[in-house]
Design a protein around this motif. Sequence first.
Motif, PDB file in Angstrom:
ATOM      1  N   ASN A 229      31.358  56.889  34.212  1.00 42.01           N
ATOM      2  CA  ASN A 229      30.762  56.254  35.385  1.00 42.01           C
ATOM      3  C   ASN A 229      31.849  56.001  36.428  1.00 42.01           C
ATOM      4  N   ASP A 230      31.888  56.831  37.466  1.00 43.24           N
ATOM      5  CA  ASP A 230      32.941  56.710  38.482  1.00 43.24           C
ATOM      6  C   ASP A 230      32.830  55.422  39.288  1.00 43.24           C
ATOM      7  N   PHE A 231      31.617  54.923  39.487  1.00 47.31           N
ATOM      8  CA  PHE A 231      31.471  53.660  40.202  1.00 47.31           C
ATOM      9  C   PHE A 231      32.170  52.537  39.450  1.00 47.31           C
ATOM     10  N   ARG A 232      31.984  52.514  38.123  1.00 41.62           N
ATOM     11  CA  ARG A 232      32.638  51.463  37.326  1.00 41.62           C
ATOM     12  C   ARG A 232      34.153  51.588  37.397  1.00 41.62           C
ATOM     13  N   LYS A 233      34.633  52.811  37.417  1.00 40.47           N
ATOM     14  CA  LYS A 233      36.091  53.000  37.489  1.00 40.47           C
ATOM     15  C   LYS A 233      36.637  52.485  38.820  1.00 40.47           C
ATOM     16  N   ARG A 234      35.921  52.777  39.909  1.00 38.93           N
ATOM     17  CA  ARG A 234      36.361  52.279  41.220  1.00 38.93           C
ATOM     18  C   ARG A 234      36.318  50.760  41.257  1.00 38.93           C
ATOM     19  N   TYR A 235      35.265  50.197  40.694  1.00 34.58           N
ATOM     20  CA  TYR A 235      35.099  48.751  40.664  1.00 34.58           C
ATOM     21  C   TYR A 235      36.213  48.093  39.862  1.00 34.58           C
ATOM     22  N   ALA A 236      36.550  48.669  38.703  1.00 32.88           N
ATOM     23  CA  ALA A 236      37.614  48.111  37.858  1.00 32.88           C
ATOM     24  C   ALA A 236      38.956  48.161  38.578  1.00 32.88           C
ATOM     25  N   ALA A 237      39.221  49.261  39.277  1.00 32.46           N
ATOM     26  CA  ALA A 237      40.479  49.378  40.016  1.00 32.46           C
ATOM     27  C   ALA A 237      40.541  48.364  41.152  1.00 32.46           C
ATOM     28  N   MET A 238      39.415  48.139  41.813  1.00 30.91           N
ATOM     29  CA  MET A 238      39.349  47.134  42.872  1.00 30.91           C
ATOM     30  C   MET A 238      39.686  45.751  42.320  1.00 30.91           C
ATOM     31  N   LEU A 239      39.082  45.393  41.195  1.00 32.67           N
ATOM     32  CA  LEU A 239      39.335  44.082  40.595  1.00 32.67           C
ATOM     33  C   LEU A 239      40.794  43.934  40.173  1.00 32.67           C
ATOM     34  N   LYS A 240      41.349  45.009  39.640  1.00 36.85           N
ATOM     35  CA  LYS A 240      42.751  44.959  39.211  1.00 36.85           C
ATOM     36  C   LYS A 240      43.664  44.664  40.394  1.00 36.85           C
ATOM     37  N   GLY A 241      43.320  45.233  41.564  1.00 44.46           N
ATOM     38  CA  GLY A 241      44.121  44.967  42.757  1.00 44.46           C
ATOM     39  C   GLY A 241      43.928  43.561  43.289  1.00 44.46           C
ATOM     40  N   LEU A 242      42.694  43.077  43.260  1.00 40.88           N
ATOM     41  CA  LEU A 242      42.407  41.732  43.770  1.00 40.88           C
ATOM     42  C   LEU A 242      42.986  40.641  42.882  1.00 40.88           C
ATOM     43  N   PHE A 243      43.034  40.916  41.562  1.00 40.07           N
ATOM     44  CA  PHE A 243      43.407  39.883  40.602  1.00 40.07           C
ATOM     45  C   PHE A 243      44.492  40.405  39.653  1.00 40.07           C
ATOM     46  N   GLY A 249      40.581  40.645  36.849  1.00 40.45           N
ATOM     47  CA  GLY A 249      41.133  41.973  37.065  1.00 40.45           C
ATOM     48  C   GLY A 249      41.890  42.536  35.880  1.00 40.45           C
ATOM     49  N   GLN A 250      42.194  41.683  34.913  1.00 39.93           N
ATOM     50  CA  GLN A 250      43.066  42.115  33.822  1.00 39.93           C
ATOM     51  C   GLN A 250      42.356  42.294  32.484  1.00 39.93           C
ATOM     52  N   GLN A 251      41.114  41.816  32.365  1.00 41.42           N
ATOM     53  CA  GLN A 251      40.371  41.965  31.110  1.00 41.42           C
ATOM     54  C   GLN A 251      38.955  42.442  31.414  1.00 41.42           C
ATOM     55  N   ASP A 391      36.067  30.977  39.842  1.00 40.50           N
ATOM     56  CA  ASP A 391      37.413  30.746  40.367  1.00 40.50           C
ATOM     57  C   ASP A 391      37.650  31.416  41.717  1.00 40.50           C
ATOM     58  N   TYR A 392      37.070  32.584  41.905  1.00 40.68           N
ATOM     59  CA  TYR A 392      37.248  33.345  43.150  1.00 40.68           C
ATOM     60  C   TYR A 392      35.966  34.109  43.443  1.00 40.68           C
ATOM     61  N   GLY A 393      35.977  34.756  44.594  1.00 39.63           N
ATOM     62  CA  GLY A 393      34.914  35.686  44.953  1.00 39.63           C
ATOM     63  C   GLY A 393      35.532  36.880  45.645  1.00 39.63           C
ATOM     64  N   TYR A 394      34.707  37.785  46.102  1.00 40.70           N
ATOM     65  CA  TYR A 394      35.215  38.917  46.874  1.00 40.70           C
ATOM     66  C   TYR A 394      34.105  39.495  47.747  1.00 40.70           C
ATOM     67  N   HIS A 395      34.515  39.975  48.888  1.00 38.07           N
ATOM     68  CA  HIS A 395      33.593  40.612  49.830  1.00 38.07           C
ATOM     69  C   HIS A 395      33.992  42.080  49.909  1.00 38.07           C
ATOM     70  N   TYR A 492      39.623  37.724  57.510  1.00 42.03           N
ATOM     71  CA  TYR A 492      39.688  39.190  57.417  1.00 42.03           C
ATOM     72  C   TYR A 492      40.941  39.706  58.130  1.00 42.03           C
ATOM     73  N   LYS A 493      42.021  39.718  57.378  1.00 40.57           N
ATOM     74  CA  LYS A 493      43.284  40.222  57.912  1.00 40.57           C
ATOM     75  C   LYS A 493      43.685  41.455  57.109  1.00 40.57           C
ATOM     76  N   GLU A 494      44.930  41.798  57.112  1.00 41.21           N
ATOM     77  CA  GLU A 494      45.389  42.919  56.295  1.00 41.21           C
ATOM     78  C   GLU A 494      45.692  42.424  54.884  1.00 41.21           C
ATOM     79  N   ASN A 495      44.685  41.754  54.330  1.00 39.65           N
ATOM     80  CA  ASN A 495      44.820  41.122  53.011  1.00 39.65           C
ATOM     81  C   ASN A 495      43.785  41.689  52.048  1.00 39.65           C
ATOM     82  N   TYR A 496      43.528  42.974  52.189  1.00 40.58           N
ATOM     83  CA  TYR A 496      42.471  43.595  51.408  1.00 40.58           C
ATOM     84  C   TYR A 496      43.029  44.551  50.360  1.00 40.58           C
ATOM     85  N   VAL A 497      42.146  44.894  49.438  1.00 43.73           N
ATOM     86  CA  VAL A 497      42.439  45.922  48.438  1.00 43.73           C
ATOM     87  C   VAL A 497      41.576  47.125  48.763  1.00 43.73           C
ATOM     88  N   ILE A 498      42.204  48.252  48.978  1.00 43.05           N
ATOM     89  CA  ILE A 498      41.462  49.467  49.281  1.00 43.05           C
ATOM     90  C   ILE A 498      41.533  50.407  48.079  1.00 43.05           C
TER      91      ILE A 498
END
Length: 987
Positions: A229-243, A249-251, A391-395, A492-498
């Motif tokens: 599932n490529d969507f899940r892989k992208r989502y997991a990578a996003m979380l790893k970057g955010l957290f 992001g780590q478990q 603890d956190y959220g994300y947009h 919304y600054k340059e504080n994002y995970v792409i």
Amino acid sequence: MKHFKLLALSLLVVSAISCTTNTEKSYEVASQKDANGITYETVENDPTGLRLYTLDNGLKVYLSKNSDEPKIQTFIAVRAGSNYDPKESTGLAHYLEHMVFKGTHKIGTADWEKEKVYLDKISKLYEQHRAEKDTAKKLALYKEIDKISLEASNFSIANEYDKMTASLGATGTNAHTWFEETVYKNKIPANELNKWLSVESERFSTLVLRLFHTELEAVFEEFNRGQDNDFRKRYAAMLKGLFPKHPYGQQSTIGTAEHLKNPSMVDIHNYFNKYYVPNNMAVVLVGDFEFDTTIKQVNEAFGKFKRKELTHPVLPKEEVITAPIINEVFGPTSESISIAYRSGGVNTVDEKFVTLVDMIMANGNAGLIDLNLNQKQVVQRASCSPTFLNDYGYHTFTGNPKTGQSLDEVKDLLLEQVEKLKKGEFDEWMIEAVVNDLKLSRTRQYENNTALASAYFNAFIHHENWNNKVKFLDDLKKITKQELADFANGFYKENYVITYKRKGEDKNIVKVSNPGITPVNLNRGKSSDFITEFNKIESEPLQPKFVDYKTAIKETKTKNGIKVSYVLNENNDLFDMNIIFDMGSDNDKKLSLAAGYLEYIGTEKYTNEALKKEFYKLGISYYVSAGTDKTYFGLNGLKENLPKGLELLEQLWDNAKADQEAYDKYVEKIYKGRQDGKLQKGNILFTGLMNYGKYGENSRLRDIMQIDELKAINPEELVALIKDMKNYKHRIFYYGKDVEKAVAALDVNHKVYGELKEYPVAKEYKETETGGNVFFTDYDMVQTEMMFLAKGDPFKAENMAASTLFNTYFGSGLSSIVFQEIRESKSLAYSAFASYSNANKKDSPNYVMAYVGTQANKLEQAVDAMMDLMNNMPEADKQFQAAKESTLKKLAAQRITKSSIFWNYERLQDLGIDNDNREEMYNTIKNMTMKDLKSFFDKNVKGESYNVMVIGNKKDLNVKSLKKLGKIKELEVDYLFNYIDKKPVKQ
């Protein structure tokens, strides 16, 4: 309206109040006692009518009454998820969720004292297996585990929990685990509440890890599905970057392959004993019950559980992100991009502002992303969505590129929309319109017991005061445009995970050997003492109710003679109107093309953008949709604005203005959609291969206009086609209040002239005979997925009762024969099912279908197991009686209400049925025996000749196992869908 955002905002439930009111309301919390002396809290002006109890042991109980149907949506929620997995045992909370279905020392065992001896040995062996580093010794230990597990299974009884819930007539039996939660689900007939409480209170009293290694293998198949599932892989990578520090992001919830293969039963028991305690749990019930009686029953069932002192781990705090973090993932599906900003979590100011920002950015109609990117077709698609955790959220902003467009170009376009927001480049009225939109969505959710119950368990998991959720939208409405812009500039600054999802080989795939599990004993003929006593508990019978469609659906006519069928909405002030044409793309291939094109054009009076904004101001949505045999012009929203909404829709219908540039982009969008679609394995199997298996060369799927043909069409022709639709016969269905006013609005706005035309003759597509064919498509994936398809006899209404019971007993659900044999006993798949599928048209054939998804190295075993079942149905009398009881109770609890009355009658008429045939089905099933079901199987399933559709990685494919099923024919994706790969030429 952005209905796909309902999950993220499911806590914002509101009533059907006027969306223009500005009256300040009070949301005070009141505490009072019921007739039993049990204290509960309510919130003033809460439209959901929640009573929130706290039992003496700390258990929270959320109760809300809705008598629309005699059912209760149940959730049992635990404040524990993958965040609290031990670092050396990731995936533990999720695996524990699976094991809670396996029973206790009373449920699922024929002799607990004897079984326990073997389970203790298995637990010790797993600890040795985990500590052992030598590969050969580790394998030997696993073989010993497998051996003793087989011996232990002599005393276990598989799926007793599922059998009990099925016998209640429960639906949706399942569970899920996420970061901070594990939630167990059932929807039960209201008269079965006491029996449900008896089994659930026992289920959560004790954890027994029986049938452990077979279920573990099923979880690994779930892990494999995630790898595909490529969507899940992208989502997991996003979380790893955010957290980078936090478990978000780590478990991962599913865990790592290494941890899954080296479990600790001791760790799982410790987790259960620590977190599955009443002061860390909630029972949520929404449905048809009496408050005082119900809370007394819940207290008797769960009040005996002992409170334990509990502290959750303190999780790491994240540093501020000061520069973009860039990730890449690879896989076979189309490219996409996500941009994610980390926010505060639930109950923070960020939650309110980000919620509002999100809807102004993209609401499905008039948001900045909607109008500037999607409507102008400058990207293939784009959207955004918020998530709020403890603890956190994300947009998250997501986008898919057009043909020839880079991911960085999509990124820049998304960020441009964020900049527009920061500059305040949105209309002043948008804040109020967005809140009204959310109110409409909440009104619809309030009607749905499952959605409301979900709101309650989310409130529990996230430590939310319900009064804050009730007034949440009022709080949003107080936010000014300037405050929103100020927030956006700070947030919304340059504080994002792409995260770039690129097309290519994923070099991180984990492939696992087939462990060679010995099938365990299911012991279908045995019963525990608990289930024997459970079955003696009598519930007051629930009588089925059937619909007299002739009286339930009223009829009137417009002044120009068009029939209007209607059902009154007695719940709120929302309406739904459909203008129905009994013709579709089978009658005119260009019709679906024209319907889709209408989304991107306007009129002389209104540009497309202005039209979207006008509808959004009114709280009205419209759509035009063409299927194979029907076309709908639909309108829904606030009843008070129906006349204005209909006027706008008719304005577009009568005065649509062709736009060549918009059409050229539309064709490009279709081309890119085809290219993206053929990269999706689910689309290849369930659409491409299935259609080929049914129709061969001559299918609707392959009978398409090629891109060069689409490009050659003059868009004026499509606009003329849409306008001419009004000259064909049509009818109207209305669901709402004030039918007279709705018809009056039609009289004013829906003008037709002269005698209406008959429909063009529809093209027919004939199904081919099945058998002796294996259709295979190569795809880069870990699992191999198969569908078995056999063409049966033409539809017969008299077979519906038997086929319904057969599906319950044999092929669908956790306690079905197929699920037990393929997954529970042999651990060959995460998902497996079979069904006798009735046609949706009276002259069409029925089909026998079966599915299994498994590791490529288990394919031969899976094929043999499935084909054996499809030819030799096990006869288990106790399981048959449970399936029969379950089917009857589901029918008894089913209520066809509201607009479903009309749409169900439409479906029945397509089958040549003119009454509520559930009554005949109910009476037939009551008298059926195992012999009757066996006769149905022998006549309609056994010995059928199958076309087998297979998708998998060719280099891993076991050809030998497939050759047994027929002649193998490899089919390229472009051939399946009949795509001639010619890119549209830009003008």
